[in-house]
Enzyme design. Structure first.
Site, PDB file in Angstrom:
ATOM      1  N   SER A 122      -9.707   1.629   3.017  1.00 17.95           N
ATOM      2  CA  SER A 122      -8.954   2.551   1.489  1.00 17.95           C
ATOM      3  C   SER A 122      -7.609   1.658   1.449  1.00 17.95           C
ATOM      4  O   SER A 122      -7.154   2.303   0.016  1.00 17.95           O
ATOM      5  CB  SER A 122      -7.968   3.341   3.218  1.00 17.95           C
ATOM      6  OG  SER A 122      -7.654   2.958   3.527  1.00 17.95           O
TER       7      SER A 122
ATOM      8  N   SER B 183     -10.400  -0.841   6.735  1.00 15.05           N
ATOM      9  CA  SER B 183      -9.965  -0.747   5.766  1.00 15.05           C
ATOM     10  C   SER B 183      -8.472  -1.593   5.334  1.00 15.05           C
ATOM     11  O   SER B 183      -8.253  -1.292   4.108  1.00 15.05           O
ATOM     12  CB  SER B 183      -7.956   0.108   6.084  1.00 15.05           C
ATOM     13  OG  SER B 183      -9.533   2.251   5.784  1.00 15.05           O
TER      14      SER B 183
ATOM     15  N   LYS C 282       0.503  -1.543  -0.185  1.00 16.61           N
ATOM     16  CA  LYS C 282       0.288  -0.286   0.015  1.00 16.61           C
ATOM     17  C   LYS C 282       1.314   0.993  -0.262  1.00 16.61           C
ATOM     18  O   LYS C 282       2.456   1.261   0.651  1.00 16.61           O
ATOM     19  CB  LYS C 282      -0.765   0.167   1.242  1.00 16.61           C
ATOM     20  CG  LYS C 282      -1.883   1.008   1.840  1.00 16.61           C
ATOM     21  CD  LYS C 282      -3.111   0.780   2.369  1.00 16.61           C
ATOM     22  CE  LYS C 282      -4.010   1.819   2.649  1.00 16.61           C
ATOM     23  NZ  LYS C 282      -4.805   2.474   3.423  1.00 16.61           N
TER      24      LYS C 282
END
Lengths: 482, 500
Positions: free
Chosen positions: B154, B178, B79
């Site tokens: 996210s 997330s 990420k």
């Protein structure tokens, strides 16, 4: 109306640990800008703090030395505000649960001893430094200082005059130096303070409106800024006006305090517990270890010098000024063995005059060119009447220059007291014979002139004649008829 | 039923000489080159870097290394809020566009030391604030099952990368869901460990008391393999836990035996409305557990109804402080025209997107003098109550089973106008975040395409397992058994997927 001032201090002490509070960067002062920075202390995204255990040990020493209650579970908190030299946009400090509470600092001021109570002592990190003289009207940020460990000592409003406040700061410097946790150097910013001051009519209990003077960075400024501020507030109140609660800055060039921001403009720091650090737990063993390491504080040492070693107040005060100086003195006394009060006083005076005139900073006593043991050897010669007090100073100077022992120098340079009294008698007689006019004056009642004869004899013997014997012989001879 | 273990299979093929190091990477590279740009999966792709690392490993004798390195030659995606020197770390924000981190995140370091090949940095909601990946400054990431729909957020890019076979595993971060919510939306397995299990050093902070990195993979055992590598104590993160992880990889294939006598808690009442496809998927899993010998217990989380409000006060408060450092002074976007400090701050911070600004404002308010006690402090108290709710539940059961999300993946743009509706997507994930508990999301069903309901493609349904603190191994064992029992087909035909 007559007013009294009420003063409280917020004192910041930079702790002299080798590395910063939350990272491994050096705390050394004076490096080129942004030399001692890393992802943590420069606030890089994602970097996290790790508490330096040495910082806690140092802070505990101060807390215990001041008799504070040490909290067993203190917490770090974020103090949020924006400034370019605050890399994370918050300062990691302590808020609701500080490391230590209560306690007091004992201060001796103008012969009077009083105690300034403490509200708290907490840990925090220092910010960087901004200078506004960069090229083309720019400001420059140096983060070397960002993350240097600090303790903030908050006093209760126990002070009532500017000089006592300045003395309190000196006392704090003495304590932190004695504890070995900071050099307490106000010039370099390792000791700083903010002062809160208000006035109230004498006899009134409630406090008046206060102002806070920020960033006082010398003992003199503490005193001058407070003197000015007290006078300013008094004039305001006398003129029927009111003091406005605000933060002020001291302008040394003009000797005045100036408004910096009002209460309305005051920061809202939006404190909340620092989620990146766990609760700081102090174990009993840590406390015990810190307690065991505590040295004697300057005021206690001063009292001991007076009570046990029979020094005067002034002698004792001067010798405890720096830990290293007091240590030097005590090492000399110890090496002298069974010294009596007179000999201890001689040692004290020797150090105050001869040693201190040769070092720039009393802390340099620790590395003086004449070690305490060596000075004690010299003083032992004086004690044994083998060297005169006066010549001892000459010998000390030579010891300082060439690091030889007192005995060696005295022998090599023939500086021992003249042990042959016949030789001294002969010299006295020679001096008297050579000064008939002065002899006549003495005998006509001007006995003070004896000093002249002593001087002549000492000069002729290069200081080696025992002064007592010279005096005695002169009086005898001058009292005689011939 | 064979245990699913994609990463294990890749390692075995390597060790046996059936495959050469780089084969797995080639497969992923093919998918990346074909679809990653269209789907908006990555913010930066680094196949060259991955190949160079593969070449390095081959030089060091890959066959032998396959035994020694637990992720030897395994392509992974990271990420874009985790630092990896050599690639920018943007956090999905213009604010950090092009920022080259000067240090490496512990988890990235551990991944690479284990032989993993990082193929790129994945798309995400800006600073991890969002539940749909629509808040990325670099364009939205799309759901590989149906590109009209969101992949969740996210960590949308990480979940999409794994679902679309662009990596065998990925790292995401979970603050209020997330990792779990995008895992559910993309039909993959995602773990949010106990708070403190995986180091946050090098994870760009959103809400520090909630943020927790975690792995995503296409199956439970592969997920455990990633966790075993990146998890565990790190002295650079002072909140990192020292407890040993246990043999989580073995736990993932413990089999049905792990379920016999297991006390499974299910919510007697849902705090929000649940879509029927989700409800039936979860019911299916509950039945499967019961068939394997689990005891079902109805439980309540009395304070869960306040979880969302509590979460959005705490996370915004912490975010307002964590994001204060983006002032244009040291790194990131700096307004060119500012000629005084105030202007520098104001203009530089214009680089934040709307959701980030909204949360900074909310959080600043919640911490302000006069409001701090009513908002921030009260939220902390409710957080404690929620923690106690869980403690009470876990005195009666071993794991909780509940939906990961109230709905199937929604359409892009569907909730962007209504932040509160968007926040409700986190209703089931936020409680475990507040309590710091380990929680895992895994596929439990696939809702078939239903054009009459506007569903063009099949969509995955996720379920969530929550365990007491430090019990990740229990989660993996239960999830592993369930995975085998449910046998959900989560293979999507990516080549055709986007054009449906």
């Amino acid at each position: 109306m007559s007013y009294e001032a009420v003063i409280g201090l917020e004192i910041h002490v930079q702790l002299g640990t080798r590395t910063k509070i939350f990272c491994g960067c050096s705390t050394a002062f004076g490096a080129p800008p942004n030399e001692h920075v890393c992802p943590v202390c420069s606030g890089q995204p994602g970097a996290m703090p790790v508490l330096n255990a040495e910082v806690v040990r140092y802070a505990l020493r101060m807390a215990l030395a001041c008799g504070c209650d040490v909290r067993r579970d203190s917490r770090f908190a974020r103090k949020n505000y924006f400034y370019p030299d605050l890399p994370k946009g918050y300062q990691v400090s302590q808020h609701e649960k500080p490391l230590a509470e209560g306690g007091a600092i004992e201060v001796l001021h103008e012969g009077e001893r009083f105690s300034v109570r403490l509200n708290r002592i907490h840990l925090e990190e220092d910010a960087g430094k901004t200078t506004h003289d960069g090229p083309g009207h720019t400001s420059l940020v140096d983060l070397n200082r960002a993350g240097v460990p600090l303790i903030e000592i908050v006093t209760e409003p126990d002070l009532s005059d500017a000089a006592a406040a300045a003395e309190t700061m000196r006392t704090v410097r003495g304590i932190v130096r004695a504890l070995g946790i900071s050099d307490g150097n106000m010039q370099e910013g390792s000791l700083r303070c903010d002062a809160n001051v208000s006035l109230r009519p004498v006899g009134q209990r409630t406090l008046g409106t206060k102002t806070e003077i920020k960033n006082l960075n010398s003992f003199r400024f503490v005193q001058r800024a407070l003197e000015f501020e007290i006078a300013r507030q008094r004039a305001l109140l006398d003129g029927g006006g009111q003091v406005v609660q605000e933060t002020r800055l001291y302008d040394d060039a003009r000797g005045v305090t100036l408004s910096m921001r009002s209460k309305e403009e005051a920061h809202d720091y939006r404190y909340f517990p620092e989620p990146d650090l766990p609760v700081l737990v102090i174990a009993e063993a840590e406390l015990a270890a810190a307690r065991a390491e505590l040295p004697e504080l300057p005021l206690a040492r001063r009292q001991r010098f007076i009570d046990v070693l029979s020094l005067t107040d002034d002698e004792a005060s001067e010798l405890v000024r720096e830990r290293e100086l007091g240590d030097y003195f005590e090492a000399v006394v110890a090496a002298l063995g069974d010294a009596d009060a007179r000999e201890i006083k001689r040692a004290a005076n020797f150090i105050r005059t001869e040693l201190l005139s040769r070092i720039d900073d009393a802390r340099d006593a620790a590395s003086a060119r004449v070690a305490p043991q060596r000075l004690a050897e010299l003083l032992a010669l004086v004690r044994a009447d083998r060297v005169s007090s006066k010549l001892a100073k000459t010998i000390f100077a030579k010891m300082w220059d060439n690091r030889r022992s007192a005995e060696e120098i005295a022998r090599a340079e023939d500086l021992f007291v003249e042990q042959d009294s016949a030789a001294v008698v002969a010299e006295v007689e020679r001096v008297l014979a050579a000064s008939p006019e002065e002899v006549a004056q003495y005998r006509s009642g001007k006995t003070k002139i004896i000093g002249y004869f002593v001087g002549q004899v000492m000069k002729a013997t290069r200081g080696k004649a025992p002064p007592q014997l010279v005096n005695q012989l002169l009086r005898e001879k001058l009292a005689g008829d011939d | 039923m064979a245990v699913r273990d994609e990463i294990g299979a890749a390692l075995a093929a390597l060790a046996s000489g059936e495959a050469v190091l780089g084969d797995a990477l080639d497969g992923c590279a093919e998918q990346i080159e074909a679809r990653a740009a269209d789907l908006g999966v990555f913010i930066s792709v680094d196949l060259d870097g991955a190949r160079a690392r593969a070449a390095e490993l081959i030089e060091r004798d890959a066959t032998r290394l396959a035994d020694a390195l637990p992720l030897c030659g395994v392509p992974v995606a990271v990420k874009d809020n985790m630092t990896l020197p050599g690639l920018p770390t943007t956090c999905g924000s213009r604010m950090l566009e092009g920022w080259q981190p000067p240090y490496e995140a512990t988890i990235v370091e551990r991944l690479r030391a284990a032989g993993a090949l990082v193929v790129g940095k994945t798309n995400m909601d800006e600073f991890a604030m969002g539940s749909s990946n629509e808040n990325s400054a670099y364009g939205p990431c799309k759901n590989p099952w149906d590109p009209e729909r969101v992949p969740g957020g996210s960590s949308g890019g990480s979940a999409a990368a794994v679902a679309a076979r662009m990596a065998l595993g990925a790292l995401g971060s979970d603050t209020g869901g997330s990792i779990r919510q995008p895992a559910a939306f993309c039909g993959v397995v995602g773990l949010k460990p106990t708070y403190g299990r995986i180091s946050r050093y090098g994870l760009v902070a959103f809400a520090s008391s909630l943020d927790q990195p975690g792995p995503l993979a296409r199956d439970v055992k592969s997920c455990a393999r990633l966790y075993a590598v990146v998890g565990g104590h790190d002295r650079r993160d002072s909140t990192s836990l020292t407890h040993p992880l246990g043999d989580v990889v073995a736990a993932a294939s413990a089999g049905e035996g792990a379920i016999d006598g297991l006390r499974v808690g299910v919510l007697s009442q849902s705090p929000v409305q649940v879509a029927p496809e989700v409800a039936s998927g979860v019911t299916r899993a509950t039945r499967a557990l019961a068939e394997m010998g689990a005891e079902l217990h109805e439980i309540t989380l009395p304070h869960a109804e306040h979880a969302l409000a509590t979460y959005y006060l705490i996370c915004t408060a912490e975010a307002s402080s964590n994001l204060a450092r983006y002032d244009g002074v040291r790194y990131g976007h700096r307004a060119a025209q500012a000629n005084d400090l105030g202007a520098l701050y104001r203009q530089s911070r214009a680089a934040f997107g709307d959701e980030v600004k909204r949360r900074i404002l909310l959080g600043t308010f919640a911490l302000s003098a006069g409001y701090h006690d009513d908002y921030y402090l009260r939220a902390q108290k409710v957080r404690t109550l929620i923690r106690r709710d869980f403690e009470k539940c876990f005195s009666q059961c071993d794991v909780l089973l509940l939906p990961t999300t109230p709905t199937l993946p929604f359409r892009r743009g569907e909730k962007t106008a209504d932040p509160v509706a968007m926040y409700q997507a986190d209703a089931f994930t936020v409680p475990a975040s507040l309590a710091g508990l380990p929680a895992l999301s895994m596929p439990c069903a696939v809702a078939p395409a239903a054009p009459e309901q506007g569903r063009a493609a099949p969509l995955p349904v996720g379920l969530q397992l929550i365990a007491p603190a430090l019990e990740e191994a229990r989660l993996f064992s239960v999830a592993g058994a369930l995975e085998a029992a449910l046998d959900v087909d989560v293979d999507i035909d990516i080549a055709a997927g986007g054009d449906a």
